[in-house]
Enzyme design. Structure first.
Site, PDB file in Angstrom:
ATOM      1  N   PHE A 120      -1.466  16.110   4.429  1.00  0.00           N
ATOM      2  CA  PHE A 120      -1.852  15.446   3.193  1.00  0.00           C
ATOM      3  C   PHE A 120      -0.682  15.482   2.221  1.00  0.00           C
ATOM      4  O   PHE A 120      -0.175  16.555   1.892  1.00  0.00           O
ATOM      5  CB  PHE A 120      -3.089  16.089   2.569  1.00  0.00           C
ATOM      6  CG  PHE A 120      -3.732  15.175   1.563  1.00  0.00           C
ATOM      7  CD1 PHE A 120      -4.595  14.164   1.969  1.00  0.00           C
ATOM      8  CD2 PHE A 120      -3.438  15.292   0.219  1.00  0.00           C
ATOM      9  CE1 PHE A 120      -5.151  13.282   1.047  1.00  0.00           C
ATOM     10  CE2 PHE A 120      -3.989  14.420  -0.716  1.00  0.00           C
ATOM     11  CZ  PHE A 120      -4.850  13.419  -0.303  1.00  0.00           C
TER      12      PHE A 120
ATOM     13  N   GLU B 276       0.844  -1.207   0.000  1.00  0.00           N
ATOM     14  CA  GLU B 276       0.000   0.000   0.000  1.00  0.00           C
ATOM     15  C   GLU B 276       0.869   1.242   0.000  1.00  0.00           C
ATOM     16  O   GLU B 276       1.978   1.229   0.551  1.00  0.00           O
ATOM     17  CB  GLU B 276      -0.793   0.023   1.316  1.00  0.00           C
ATOM     18  CG  GLU B 276      -2.212  -0.465   1.244  1.00  0.00           C
ATOM     19  CD  GLU B 276      -3.208   0.656   1.063  1.00  0.00           C
ATOM     20  OE1 GLU B 276      -3.000   1.513   0.178  1.00  0.00           O
ATOM     21  OE2 GLU B 276      -4.201   0.679   1.811  1.00  0.00           O
TER      22      GLU B 276
ATOM     23  N   ARG C 163       0.598  11.956  -9.081  1.00  0.00           N
ATOM     24  CA  ARG C 163       1.099  10.597  -8.822  1.00  0.00           C
ATOM     25  C   ARG C 163       2.501  10.385  -9.385  1.00  0.00           C
ATOM     26  O   ARG C 163       3.240   9.538  -8.908  1.00  0.00           O
ATOM     27  CB  ARG C 163       0.171   9.550  -9.462  1.00  0.00           C
ATOM     28  CG  ARG C 163      -1.194   9.438  -8.810  1.00  0.00           C
ATOM     29  CD  ARG C 163      -1.868   8.147  -9.281  1.00  0.00           C
ATOM     30  NE  ARG C 163      -3.307   8.135  -9.063  1.00  0.00           N
ATOM     31  CZ  ARG C 163      -3.896   7.779  -7.925  1.00  0.00           C
ATOM     32  NH1 ARG C 163      -3.168   7.422  -6.884  1.00  0.00           N
ATOM     33  NH2 ARG C 163      -5.204   7.790  -7.817  1.00  0.00           N
TER      34      ARG C 163
ATOM     35  N   ASP D  27      -3.519   5.365   6.809  1.00  0.00           N
ATOM     36  CA  ASP D  27      -3.981   6.602   7.428  1.00  0.00           C
ATOM     37  C   ASP D  27      -4.906   6.220   8.589  1.00  0.00           C
ATOM     38  O   ASP D  27      -4.430   5.924   9.681  1.00  0.00           O
ATOM     39  CB  ASP D  27      -4.667   7.414   6.314  1.00  0.00           C
ATOM     40  CG  ASP D  27      -5.149   8.778   6.741  1.00  0.00           C
ATOM     41  OD1 ASP D  27      -4.630   9.317   7.729  1.00  0.00           O
ATOM     42  OD2 ASP D  27      -6.054   9.323   6.081  1.00  0.00           O
TER      43      ASP D  27
HETATM   44  P1  IMP Z   1      -7.131   4.758   5.212  1.00  0.00           P
HETATM   45  O1  IMP Z   1      -8.211   3.770   4.882  1.00  0.00           O
HETATM   46  O2  IMP Z   1      -7.711   5.960   5.920  1.00  0.00           O
HETATM   47  O3  IMP Z   1      -5.969   4.159   5.949  1.00  0.00           O
HETATM   48  O4  IMP Z   1      -6.640   5.385   3.863  1.00  0.00           O
HETATM   49  C1  IMP Z   1      -5.844   4.748   2.992  1.00  0.00           C
HETATM   50  C2  IMP Z   1      -5.936   5.394   1.631  1.00  0.00           C
HETATM   51  O5  IMP Z   1      -6.268   6.797   1.689  1.00  0.00           O
HETATM   52  C3  IMP Z   1      -4.585   5.344   0.988  1.00  0.00           C
HETATM   53  O6  IMP Z   1      -4.397   4.153   0.268  1.00  0.00           O
HETATM   54  C4  IMP Z   1      -4.605   6.560   0.097  1.00  0.00           C
HETATM   55  O7  IMP Z   1      -5.171   6.242  -1.156  1.00  0.00           O
HETATM   56  C5  IMP Z   1      -5.507   7.555   0.794  1.00  0.00           C
HETATM   57  N1  IMP Z   1      -4.735   8.563   1.548  1.00  0.00           N
HETATM   58  C6  IMP Z   1      -4.605   8.688   2.885  1.00  0.00           C
HETATM   59  N2  IMP Z   1      -3.813   9.723   3.213  1.00  0.00           N
HETATM   60  C7  IMP Z   1      -3.423  10.268   2.041  1.00  0.00           C
HETATM   61  C8  IMP Z   1      -2.546  11.365   1.720  1.00  0.00           C
HETATM   62  O8  IMP Z   1      -1.969  12.074   2.572  1.00  0.00           O
HETATM   63  N3  IMP Z   1      -2.373  11.600   0.389  1.00  0.00           N
HETATM   64  C9  IMP Z   1      -2.972  10.865  -0.596  1.00  0.00           C
HETATM   65  N4  IMP Z   1      -3.773   9.836  -0.323  1.00  0.00           N
HETATM   66  C10 IMP Z   1      -4.007   9.528   0.981  1.00  0.00           C
END
Ligand code: IMP
Length: 170
Positions: free
Chosen positions: A147, A94, A160, A98
């Site tokens: 972010f 991954e 990206r 987050d």
């Molecule tokens: P989670 O389910 O909240 O852990 O989020 C995971 C997904 O959120 C990651 O695979 C990213 O696609 C997106 N994400 C979380 N934080 C960021 C960030 O700071 N920048 C870009 N994408 C993020």
């Protein structure tokens, strides 16, 4: 945009992670790397090229974010794997963990497919944002609650392709 991690720093850490991973599996065992699209594709590509053990790959797509910067907590499956995980050493690859919701969901689904082992490798971790407890065996960098974009990570599908990771400033 402020550069948080430059390309050389990222490559150096990825080499270390590849060594850590290889040391953790019995010699001769094949590792099946499951990349979480889209964000994981750059990390996956560099990670597998730093590894010298036998590796196979597959790709899965889930959506958890829409096009903003806030997690909805909702995770949808958009592309499933092409091959079975049964009796394989699987590593989920991954871009970032987050809240942990995406990874927790994925681990549950993939665990039910009877892999020999299941681990996760995330390039970035925002520890302070975690909503659920989920194991991540291999973490590249722990970062603050900001972010970030680049090196696979996007904001509304942009950035990206940046070779480094930058903080997106509002
Ligand atoms: P989670 O389910 O909240 O852990 O989020 C995971 C997904 O959120 C990651 O695979 C990213 O696609 C997106 N994400 C979380 N934080 C960021 C960030 O700071 N920048 C870009 N994408 C993020």
């Amino acid at each position: 945009m402020k550069v948080l991690l430059d390309g050389d720093t990222i490559q150096a850490r990825i080499s270390e992670l590849a060594n850590e991973i290889e040391a953790d599996y019995p010699p001769g065992e094949e590792i099946h790397m499951v990349c979480v699209l889209k964000g994981g594709f750059v990390f996956m590509s560099d990670l597998v090229r730093s590894m010298s053990v036998r590796v196979t790959m597959d790709f899965i797509a889930v959506s958890s974010y829409g096009s903003g910067t806030k997690s909805s907590g909702e995770v949808r499956f958009q592309k499933d794997l092409d091959s079975s995980l049964e009796n394989r050493h699987v590593i989920i690859v991954e871009d970032i963990v987050d809240t942990g919701l995406t990874l927790k969901y994925l681990r549950e689904i993939l665990r039910s497919r009877a892999p020999k082992s299941l681990r996760s490798a995330c390039l970035l971790s925002k520890r302070s944002r975690r909503k659920v407890d989920v194991p991540v065996e291999y973490i590249g960098f722990t970062i603050e609650d900001e972010f970030v974009v680049g090196y696979g990570l996007d904001y509304a599908e942009k950035y990206r392709n940046l070779p480094h990771i930058s903080v997106l400033q509002g």
